[in-house]
Design an enzyme around this catalytic site. Sequence first.
Site, PDB file in Angstrom:
ATOM      1  N   GLY A   1      -7.162   9.945  -3.260  1.00 32.77           N
ATOM      2  CA  GLY A   1      -7.810  11.274  -2.590  1.00 32.77           C
ATOM      3  C   GLY A   1      -8.935  11.292  -2.238  1.00 32.77           C
TER       4      GLY A   1
ATOM      5  N   ARG B   1      -7.107   9.689  11.902  1.00 36.07           N
ATOM      6  CA  ARG B   1      -5.923  10.589  11.038  1.00 36.07           C
ATOM      7  C   ARG B   1      -5.649   9.641   9.889  1.00 36.07           C
ATOM      8  NH1 ARG B   1      -1.020   9.844  15.209  1.00 36.07           N
ATOM      9  NH2 ARG B   1      -0.553   7.710  14.712  1.00 36.07           N
TER      10      ARG B   1
ATOM     11  N   CYS C   1      -7.928  12.346   4.237  1.00 39.27           N
ATOM     12  CA  CYS C   1      -6.591  12.510   3.158  1.00 39.27           C
ATOM     13  C   CYS C   1      -6.944  14.079   2.604  1.00 39.27           C
ATOM     14  CB  CYS C   1      -7.274  11.479   2.010  1.00 39.27           C
ATOM     15  SG  CYS C   1      -6.577  11.953   0.540  1.00 39.27           S
TER      16      CYS C   1
ATOM     17  N   ASP D   1       0.850  -1.188   0.235  1.00 42.80           N
ATOM     18  CA  ASP D   1       0.065  -0.056  -0.049  1.00 42.80           C
ATOM     19  C   ASP D   1       0.871   1.173  -0.123  1.00 42.80           C
ATOM     20  OD1 ASP D   1      -2.521   1.395   0.163  1.00 42.80           O
ATOM     21  OD2 ASP D   1      -1.557   1.924   2.222  1.00 42.80           O
TER      22      ASP D   1
ATOM     23  N   GLY E   1      -8.418   4.164  -5.486  1.00 40.80           N
ATOM     24  CA  GLY E   1      -8.649   5.272  -4.798  1.00 40.80           C
ATOM     25  C   GLY E   1      -7.747   6.366  -4.582  1.00 40.80           C
TER      26      GLY E   1
ATOM     27  N   GLY F   1     -12.640   3.346   6.191  1.00 42.73           N
ATOM     28  CA  GLY F   1     -11.831   4.063   7.452  1.00 42.73           C
ATOM     29  C   GLY F   1     -12.546   4.789   8.109  1.00 42.73           C
ATOM     30  N   SER F   2     -12.964   6.175   7.634  1.00 43.18           N
ATOM     31  CA  SER F   2     -13.587   6.921   8.688  1.00 43.18           C
ATOM     32  C   SER F   2     -14.887   6.664   9.094  1.00 43.18           C
ATOM     33  CB  SER F   2     -13.704   8.310   7.638  1.00 43.18           C
ATOM     34  OG  SER F   2     -14.339   8.518   6.516  1.00 43.18           O
TER      35      SER F   2
HETATM   36  P1  XMP Z   1     -12.316   6.607   3.915  1.00 49.64           P
HETATM   37  O1  XMP Z   1     -12.933   7.720   3.270  1.00 49.64           O
HETATM   38  O2  XMP Z   1     -13.111   5.472   4.293  1.00 49.64           O
HETATM   39  O3  XMP Z   1     -11.054   6.279   3.527  1.00 49.64           O
HETATM   40  O4  XMP Z   1     -11.819   7.453   5.499  1.00 49.64           O
HETATM   41  C1  XMP Z   1     -10.006   5.271   3.840  1.00 49.64           C
HETATM   42  C2  XMP Z   1      -8.794   5.498   2.757  1.00 49.64           C
HETATM   43  O5  XMP Z   1      -8.287   6.784   2.909  1.00 49.64           O
HETATM   44  C3  XMP Z   1      -6.916   6.573   2.339  1.00 49.64           C
HETATM   45  N1  XMP Z   1      -5.787   7.227   3.126  1.00 49.64           N
HETATM   46  C4  XMP Z   1      -5.056   8.422   2.897  1.00 49.64           C
HETATM   47  N2  XMP Z   1      -5.098   9.012   1.657  1.00 49.64           N
HETATM   48  N3  XMP Z   1      -3.543  10.467   2.914  1.00 49.64           N
HETATM   49  C5  XMP Z   1      -4.288  10.190   1.628  1.00 49.64           C
HETATM   50  O6  XMP Z   1      -4.148  10.479   0.570  1.00 49.64           O
HETATM   51  C6  XMP Z   1      -3.834  10.069   3.920  1.00 49.64           C
HETATM   52  O7  XMP Z   1      -3.047  10.567   5.085  1.00 49.64           O
HETATM   53  C7  XMP Z   1      -4.605   8.946   4.012  1.00 49.64           C
HETATM   54  N4  XMP Z   1      -4.755   7.920   4.937  1.00 49.64           N
HETATM   55  C8  XMP Z   1      -5.638   7.122   4.504  1.00 49.64           C
HETATM   56  C9  XMP Z   1      -6.590   5.016   2.448  1.00 49.64           C
HETATM   57  O8  XMP Z   1      -6.711   4.447   1.079  1.00 49.64           O
HETATM   58  C10 XMP Z   1      -7.670   4.584   3.476  1.00 49.64           C
HETATM   59  O9  XMP Z   1      -8.055   3.146   3.080  1.00 49.64           O
END
Ligand code: XMP
Length: 496
Positions: A309, A404, A314, A257, A307, A369-370
């Site tokens: 961004g 985060r 992010c 990743d 994905g 994630g979030s």
């Molecule tokens: P959600 O929207 O579910 O997305 O929170 C989770 C995904 O976000 C990515 N991710 C990042 N992308 N900077 C980025 O550009 C970051 O600091 C970051 N942290 C997580 C990652 O693909 C995750 O699965």
Amino acid sequence: MIDLLDFVRGCTFDDFLFAPQFSVLERRDPAAIDLSSRLSQHLTLKRPLVSANMDTVTRAEMAIAIAEEGGIGIIDRGFRSGDIEPQVREVLKVKRRQHGVIVNPYTIGPAATVREAAEIMRRTGVGTLVVVDDRTRVAGLLTSRDLQFVDANGATTVADRMTPRERLITSREPTDLAAAEALMRTHKIKKLPLLNADGGLAGLITAKDLIKQRRLPFATRDGHGRLRVGAAIGAKGDYLERAAELLNAGADVIVIDIAHGHSVVMARAIDAFRKQFGDTELIAGNVATADGTRFLMERGVNGIKVGIGPGGGCTTRLNTNYGVPQVQALVECRAAAGGAVPLIADGGIKRDGAIVQALLFGGDTVMLGSVLAGTAETPGETVQKAVVIPESSKTVKVPFKVFRGMASLQAIVDRLDVEDAESADVEALGAEGMEISVPARGSVRPVLRDMLKHLVSAVSYGGARSLPEMQQQFAADPLRYVIRLTEAAKRESFDR
Ligand code: XMP
């Protein structure tokens, strides 16, 4: 005919609704509807949910919960100081959580004292030891009950207290779990040692584990009945050594990743991985274009994470202006992959309705994630923060947890050695993520179950009997479903 890619260019989840189709589902019971999907070429999930490899989302507790609910968790690599061992420990915790067959049960020799046996049971937390002779042939079984009322300081041996081989019910491996269960029921036993052709110990099946297996019929399990788990590595530094240790601990799939997976760094990493680990199941990402997808496919990955961004934590698009709106990315990558390599739709899911979009526009599974942030199974401390209630101006304490981005300054600094962190020019680290506080909530399980209930409702509105059927129907005629929204329609749909 309008091309779907032209139709969705520049668009993401909240730009669309789907037109309801003639419904054929009479029962909306998630247990009765097929929601299965491929995580990668050789791994299928009964539920298409993956928890993100982020240090505020997935460690063992989250991975266990989501695997028990039918999805899978990917353990992140962001541990303090970049050590490998803490990540390995999390993988082991998941793999030890549930068993069908315990492949390496704890053993003891017949001449050992009961005191030694009690000590092993205390240290390992197991209540059963298989007694084996010096050629690992089964000599008996010793349980914690056999040690009750025994003078632990005396010379009593294991052989004195064990149930000896001739009184044991055993089974020859390989045994399927249903046959083992029938045998255990007939003989009213709770433990069934498995023997190989020479009478050597080949495993142990316990009633407790079998009951657990039955209670969680959708759980994602390996061939030994253990929960499955994935683990993330990078593409530089210790990544091959890390992969070796994670696989040794039982990780079922490795995820390379990195923020920009369509890169020379990724090419080198995949080639080196394949050279060392052969056809071990490998997912790589992230990409968001047809070129990026083909690039990973040509290198022989088994799954692709899509994905750039869209993630909730992010800031890549803000800081670099690069990225692809997630629906466009999914449609484009799907067209390039053609179903040969499964895609994980990673990021941007903020409401349950977006899950079905991700699964129809091109994702085989969704990475979250979030939307899982703040649940009890996420790692991290809960802190009490003072919050002012506007109506009454009263101050109340509310529990919060941190969520985060993995490229946030805080996460990057945490991964560095303490010494490096002190000397690093923090501004120069080029953060592409942010840290936020989210209200602490209860368990993630009702959150996941609600997602699945909503997905089943979506299958019903979509005129299908199962998720795979809805995906097929959508792929055959997407424009029958897709409605692009005006600003007013977006407000009508999502402003609540
Ligand atoms: P959600 O929207 O579910 O997305 O929170 C989770 C995904 O976000 C990515 N991710 C990042 N992308 N900077 C980025 O550009 C970051 O600091 C970051 N942290 C997580 C990652 O693909 C995750 O699965």
